[in-house]
Scaffold this active site. Structure first.
Site, PDB file in Angstrom:
ATOM      1  N   GLU A  97       0.817  -1.218   0.000  1.00  0.00           N
ATOM      2  CA  GLU A  97       0.000   0.000   0.000  1.00  0.00           C
ATOM      3  C   GLU A  97       0.851   1.269   0.000  1.00  0.00           C
ATOM      4  O   GLU A  97       0.557   2.230  -0.714  1.00  0.00           O
ATOM      5  CB  GLU A  97      -0.907  -0.029   1.227  1.00  0.00           C
ATOM      6  CG  GLU A  97      -1.910   1.089   1.296  1.00  0.00           C
ATOM      7  CD  GLU A  97      -2.809   0.933   2.511  1.00  0.00           C
ATOM      8  OE1 GLU A  97      -3.185   1.966   3.072  1.00  0.00           O
ATOM      9  OE2 GLU A  97      -3.112  -0.204   2.900  1.00  0.00           O
ATOM     10  N   ASP A  98       1.922   1.282   0.798  1.00  0.00           N
ATOM     11  CA  ASP A  98       2.697   2.512   0.999  1.00  0.00           C
ATOM     12  C   ASP A  98       4.022   2.548   0.249  1.00  0.00           C
ATOM     13  O   ASP A  98       4.618   3.615   0.114  1.00  0.00           O
ATOM     14  CB  ASP A  98       2.991   2.707   2.496  1.00  0.00           C
ATOM     15  CG  ASP A  98       1.721   2.902   3.313  1.00  0.00           C
ATOM     16  OD1 ASP A  98       0.703   3.267   2.706  1.00  0.00           O
ATOM     17  OD2 ASP A  98       1.757   2.686   4.532  1.00  0.00           O
TER      18      ASP A  98
END
Length: 762
Positions: free
Chosen positions: A110-111
């Site tokens: 996600e990051d």
């Protein structure tokens, strides 16, 4: 000149970047020391893993550390401290190496831009699937933030249904975030706390993770209601001081009594959480002084039979309060919780609750499905399978809801409904126990047994007595469902069902039926509109016919022929316009208008209405054809149909004022309709009856309607005034046609108290 300025700016940026790297490098050595120390602490908690598994976990840690390099939390700490903390919480549950690795890398996709393929290549598909299940759908575009959140939540729950470790890691992630929320902005804190209280805490409870459930509630309460939390904390501290002597005395007496009976038990004091006290005060409108069961005791024994022996010993020591005993061992809660609960009267006259359970029950009560990993190596080799089995009923209901629900927001709504912590326990006629949320009805019960039972249920017996389908069930009820093959779900059921499974199934059925009915109506309307052009619908067999249908679908912007027909039936597309386009395509192929078909088409239309075709109404049309509630047409009335956008066909009488206004505004949306010679059911219409006020008037009116073999479905008497001599009754009566209505009105006029009878028109 521009080039020199650009070069100068590049030089400045390069110097700034170099300085930043130098500073980062200087700080990085200190961070590295802290992180190594943190992983060392994590490694100590992973002592239950094999050396090979520990090496894989260390590899995952290094991967996550590199992926999050240079990232910091809002508090200023290196970001890697968060995945380490999450992995530590999972380690307390003794989850396997794959779960610990996924916890360390749960934010990497996600990051950090890491792909699932990279994770599969390095760590294997099972670990990559866990990480993917924990990843929000941030890269997709949604119309609202709420829609994106709902779809991400849906993805996570479906991943959880496949592998329960997904939700265990997610709950650990949420718990650590809630513990470190101080640095967040106030509005974001409140939003996350509300989401935690509404969704994540109930999920923890639903899966038996009571320890994490209570802490999530407490932290959410503290963030959402800080002043109330502080006031309650102060009051509990004060009460604890006042009752310390009493609590110590009770614990001493209980321990001495069990020692006297030569029973080895653990006696532990327990205290209600501040949130549970607050909720009890709020729901029952109590003051703090009126909440009597703030303190209680937990008795932990060695085996199952000792639980009931301990219960007898306690009841000999103190008097039990009638009606306050619950046996959750014989009938466990839906999340697997087992204990005996009894409330006793203490020496000072206060109520004290005792919970009696074995050590294994205690582990399950605190850690739920996660407890089965904790018992690995203690004679429980199938801990993972047992964990899945324990949550199987609810997880299966998630899959059923997913199958019946297309919209992610609707799916989230159904899941919220299913997260009720309280439950009632009811029996089938074959003595099988079902757990349902409090307030559940026989319809919920029917759908809990099987979707087909719910779809076809028509009546119910509770404890042998016939009851309405909206009756609320209570624990201990024996419920028998009566079904018929031709029955189908009633839209009114949505007003009282409580389970997400029942609600999603009913909605799915109604949507499917509406789509099928709309599709049939659309085919009929297009065929009749095309007949007005002198042509007939092309078949499905020939290749050139298939090509024409594909051209028409592309022109309309629909994805399939069925979707186009549904849009026509719902009024989203006008049949005459689609028919003209189809006629042009057929003409290009070489088809020519047929004189007989053209004559039939013209015969079926009315020049006063610029519409497509004739639709015959016999009462079996379903939701796509509705009778206007303004004029309530019945067979024999002259009628027209208004094709509302997305509403299907609404039928009005030709003299209806509402219909006339719609005709003036949107004549193209009107079409010819007529009644079938043999309608399949009765139809409702309104009748106004002016009567002399007096006793028994309503009974005489009802008797007159019944004498005409009609039914009264609704009566409106308005606000009666005792001083007036007359009263107007507005009846909704079900009749076969206009002749039947005329007979009803004649019978009413002959009734003694009736002065005037008229049909209600808008």
């Amino acid at each position: 000149m521009v080039a020199r300025i650009s070069t100068a700016f590049r030089d400045v940026r390069a110097l700034a970047a170099a300085a930043a790297r130098s500073l980062a490098g200087a700080g990085r050595s200190a961070e590295r020391t802290a992180e190594v120390t943190s992983f060392a602490a994590l490694a100590d908690r992973l002592s239950y893993l094999s050396a090979a598994d520990l090496r894989r976990v260390r590899d995952a840690y290094r991967f996550a550390d590199e992926a999050h390099l240079g990232q910091f939390r809002v508090s200023g700490e290196p970001y890697i401290t968060h995945p380490i903390a999450v992995a530590g919480l999972c380690a307390d549950w003794r989850l396997d190496a794959q779960a610990i690795m996924a916890a360390l890398m749960h934010d990497s996709m996600e990051d950090c831009g890491i792909t699932k393929a990279q994770l599969i290549e390095r760590f294997g598909a099972p670990t990559a699937d866990l990480v993917d299940g924990l990843t929000k759908l941030d890269k997709l575009q949604f119309s609202t933030r709420e829609e994106g959140q709902a779809e991400s939540f849906r993805k996570m729950l479906l991943a959880m249904a496949r592998d329960v470790r997904v939700i265990l890691i997610k709950l650990s992630d949420r718990l650590h975030n809630m513990r470190t929320m101080d640095a967040m902005a106030a509005d974001k804190r409140a939003r996350i706390a509300r989401e935690t209280l509404d969704i994540y805490a109930p999920i923890a409870h639903r899966l038996g993770l009571n320890q994490i459930y209570r802490e999530l509630q407490e932290l959410s309460f503290q963030l959402l209601r800080p002043w109330r939390h502080a006031a309650l904390a102060k009051a509990v501290d004060k009460a604890r001081g006042h009752r310390r002597d009493v609590v110590e005395r009770i614990q001493r007496e209980v321990e001495q009594t069990f020692a006297k009976h030569k029973q080895t038990v653990g006696v532990y004091g327990r205290e209600k959480t501040l949130f549970s006290i607050y909720r009890k005060m709020r729901d029952k409108h109590l003051s703090f002084a009126q909440v009597s069961d703030i303190f209680g005791f937990r008795i932990v024994v060695e085996n199952l039979s000792d639980c009931y022996l301990a219960l007898g010993i306690l009841h000999q020591l103190y008097k039990p309060m009638p009606g306050r005993f619950k046996d959750y061992i014989a009938i466990p809660k839906a999340n697997g919780y087992q204990s005996l609960h009894t409330t006793l009267v203490s020496p000072l006259g206060t109520a004290i609750e005792f919970q009696i359970r074995t050590e294994r029950m205690h582990a399950v009560a605190e850690s739920g499905i996660a407890a089965h990993w904790m018992y690995k190596g203690k004679g429980d080799d199938n801990h993972g399978q047992e964990a899945q089995r324990l949550g199987a009923m609810w997880l299966q209901s998630l899959m059923d809801i997913q199958h019946d629900t297309d919209d992610s927001g609707e799916f989230l709504e159904h899941v919220r409904i299913d997260l009720f912590p309280d439950a009632v326990y009811v029996f089938t006629p074959m003595s099988k126990i079902l757990a349902l949320p409090r307030g559940a009805t026989p319809v919920d019960f029917a759908y809990a047994i099987h979707s087909d039972v719910g779809d076809h249920c028509v009546a119910c017996r509770i404890n042998g007595e016939p009851v309405a389908l909206r009756t609320e069930l209570h624990s201990g009820d024996v419920v028998e469902i009566i079904s018929t093959p031709n029955a189908k779900p009633n839209p009114a059921w949505l007003n009282f069902v409580r389970t997400g499974r029942a609600r999603s199934r009913i909605r799915h059925y109604l949507k499917t039926m509406e789509q099928e009915e709309s599709q049939e109506l659309g085919v009929k309307m297009l065929a009749q509109a095309l007949r007005a052009e002198g042509l007939t619908l092309p078949g499905d067999d020939a290749a050139d016919a298939q090509a024409i249908w594909q051209q028409l679908i592309r022109w309309s912007g629909n994805r399939s022929r069925d979707e186009l027909m549904t849009d026509i039936g719902l009024g989203r597309k006008i049949a005459s316009i689609v028919a003209k386009r189809l006629a042009a395509l057929l003409t290009e192929r070489g088809d020519k208008p047929d004189a007989v078909t053209l004559t039939l088409g013209r015969f079926a239309t009315d020049d006063s209405l610029p519409t497509q075709a004739l639709v015959v109404i016999d009462g079996t049309e379903g939701a796509t054809v509705q009778l206007g509630s303004c004029c309530r047409p019945i067979p024999g009335d002259a009628v027209v149909g208004h094709l509302g956008r997305g509403e299907g066909l609404v039928v009005h009488t030709t003299d209806c004022a509402v219909g006339k206004r719609l005709l003036e505004r949107d004549a193209d949306s009107f079409m010819q309709v007529d009644w079938s010679e043999q309608p399949s059911r009765s139809f409702e219409t309104g009748v106004s009856v002016l009567v002399h006020s007096g006793k028994g008037v309503l009974a005489q009116v009802a008797q007159a309607v019944a004498a005409a073999e009609a039914d009264i479905t609704h009566i409106d008497m308005g606000e009666a005034d005792a001083s007036e001599q007359t009263t107007e009754l507005k009846l909704i009566v079900a009749v076969r046609d206009r002749l039947h209505l005329a007979d009803v009105m004649r019978k009413l006029r002959r009734a003694q108290p009736v002065q005037k009878v008229a049909r209600i028109k808008p």
